[in-house]
Design a protein around this motif. Structure first.
Motif, PDB file in Angstrom:
ATOM      1  N   ASP A 127     -91.915 -15.939 -90.332  1.00 22.99           N
ATOM      2  CA  ASP A 127     -91.966 -16.959 -89.281  1.00 22.99           C
ATOM      3  C   ASP A 127     -92.828 -18.157 -89.687  1.00 22.99           C
ATOM      4  O   ASP A 127     -93.673 -18.631 -88.942  1.00 22.99           O
ATOM      5  CB  ASP A 127     -92.449 -16.386 -87.949  1.00 22.99           C
ATOM      6  CG  ASP A 127     -92.051 -17.257 -86.766  1.00 22.99           C
ATOM      7  OD1 ASP A 127     -91.181 -18.145 -86.917  1.00 22.99           O
ATOM      8  OD2 ASP A 127     -92.626 -17.068 -85.671  1.00 22.99           O
ATOM      9  N   ARG A 155     -84.502 -16.289 -85.070  1.00 26.12           N
ATOM     10  CA  ARG A 155     -85.455 -17.393 -84.930  1.00 26.12           C
ATOM     11  C   ARG A 155     -84.745 -18.488 -84.145  1.00 26.12           C
ATOM     12  O   ARG A 155     -83.626 -18.867 -84.480  1.00 26.12           O
ATOM     13  CB  ARG A 155     -85.892 -17.944 -86.301  1.00 26.12           C
ATOM     14  CG  ARG A 155     -86.569 -16.928 -87.199  1.00 26.12           C
ATOM     15  CD  ARG A 155     -87.918 -16.510 -86.656  1.00 26.12           C
ATOM     16  NE  ARG A 155     -88.597 -15.606 -87.575  1.00 26.12           N
ATOM     17  CZ  ARG A 155     -89.254 -14.544 -87.169  1.00 26.12           C
ATOM     18  NH1 ARG A 155     -89.320 -14.234 -85.898  1.00 26.12           N
ATOM     19  NH2 ARG A 155     -89.865 -13.773 -88.043  1.00 26.12           N
ATOM     20  N   ARG A 176     -88.673 -25.545 -84.639  1.00 24.92           N
ATOM     21  CA  ARG A 176     -88.817 -24.126 -84.285  1.00 24.92           C
ATOM     22  C   ARG A 176     -89.339 -24.000 -82.862  1.00 24.92           C
ATOM     23  O   ARG A 176     -90.301 -24.680 -82.473  1.00 24.92           O
ATOM     24  CB  ARG A 176     -89.794 -23.450 -85.258  1.00 24.92           C
ATOM     25  CG  ARG A 176     -90.122 -22.010 -84.942  1.00 24.92           C
ATOM     26  CD  ARG A 176     -89.003 -21.061 -85.359  1.00 24.92           C
ATOM     27  NE  ARG A 176     -89.445 -19.702 -85.252  1.00 24.92           N
ATOM     28  CZ  ARG A 176     -89.228 -18.926 -84.191  1.00 24.92           C
ATOM     29  NH1 ARG A 176     -88.558 -19.379 -83.149  1.00 24.92           N
ATOM     30  NH2 ARG A 176     -89.674 -17.686 -84.186  1.00 24.92           N
ATOM     31  N   ARG A 178     -91.037 -21.466 -80.494  1.00 22.38           N
ATOM     32  CA  ARG A 178     -91.761 -20.195 -80.448  1.00 22.38           C
ATOM     33  C   ARG A 178     -92.181 -19.932 -79.019  1.00 22.38           C
ATOM     34  O   ARG A 178     -92.608 -20.849 -78.321  1.00 22.38           O
ATOM     35  CB  ARG A 178     -92.989 -20.255 -81.353  1.00 22.38           C
ATOM     36  CG  ARG A 178     -92.637 -20.309 -82.828  1.00 22.38           C
ATOM     37  CD  ARG A 178     -93.881 -20.391 -83.703  1.00 22.38           C
ATOM     38  NE  ARG A 178     -93.569 -20.256 -85.105  1.00 22.38           N
ATOM     39  CZ  ARG A 178     -93.338 -21.279 -85.920  1.00 22.38           C
ATOM     40  NH1 ARG A 178     -93.404 -22.512 -85.466  1.00 22.38           N
ATOM     41  NH2 ARG A 178     -93.043 -21.065 -87.182  1.00 22.38           N
TER      42      ARG A 178
END
Length: 185
Positions: A127, A155, A176, A178
């Motif tokens: 990650d 992801r 990304r 998260r």
């Protein structure tokens, strides 16, 4: 914090190279420039097989020009600095933890993860990829080296930008996503 940006060109069917590693299908339209991207980075990371392709394309000259720090992950080459490159043989997580603490050569710019597929998988497993910057060329190869080989967990990314260029090339930029850690009450 310095971001890790996985950036490279791919075919429509998701290949970064032909089965033999050739990237002859990739092209740069006249109205496209990597200049704005290069202005945001000062460090490059690649796998040893990608280095071999870069050396072949550059006539054997080292890709360490422009003052960019260049790291090559390799199991076959001993760690250390040679010819303007730093060879690395450790986990991506340990390496990136140290690299992110270091100031960039040019005011803490970001880090370009330029390939290949196996190295991208290891960075995704850990990650470590913060952004994707992908140039898609309108070619179907049918087989080759995939950008995303299987073997990493899901992801999530959000589209930040998409641009269309001549000859049908598309540049896609993703960030990304998260999940935020739950607060304890």
């Amino acid at each position: 914090m310095r971001k890790i940006i996985l950036g490279l060109g791919i075919s429509l069917d998701g290949y970064i190279a032909r089965p033999d590693g050739a990237v002859d299908f990739l092209f740069m339209p006249k109205d496209y420039s990597m200049g704005p991207f290069f202005a945001t980075i000062d460090t490059a990371i690649m796998g040893r097989k990608t280095l071999d392709v870069v050396l072949k394309m550059g006539g054997g000259s080292s890709p360490s020009g422009g003052g960019m720090a260049t790291y090559v992950f390799s199991h076959s080459q001993p760690p250390g600095e040679r010819d303007g490159l730093t060879f690395v043989n450790e986990s991506p997580a340990a390496f990136v933890a140290r690299l992110r603490k270091r100031k960039g050569k040019r005011k803490d710019k970001d880090i370009w993860l330029m390939g290949g597929g196996d190295l991208a998988r290891e960075f995704l497993k850990a990650d470590l990829v913060d952004e994707l910057y992908i140039g898609v060329v309108p070619v179907l190869l049918g087989e080759g080296i995939p950008l995303f080989p299987s073997g990493f967990p899901q992801r999530n990314f959000a589209l930040v930008e998409n641009k269309t260029f001549s000859k049908g090339m598309i540049a896609l930029k993703y960030k990304r996503v998260r999940s935020k850690a739950k607060r304890k009450s």
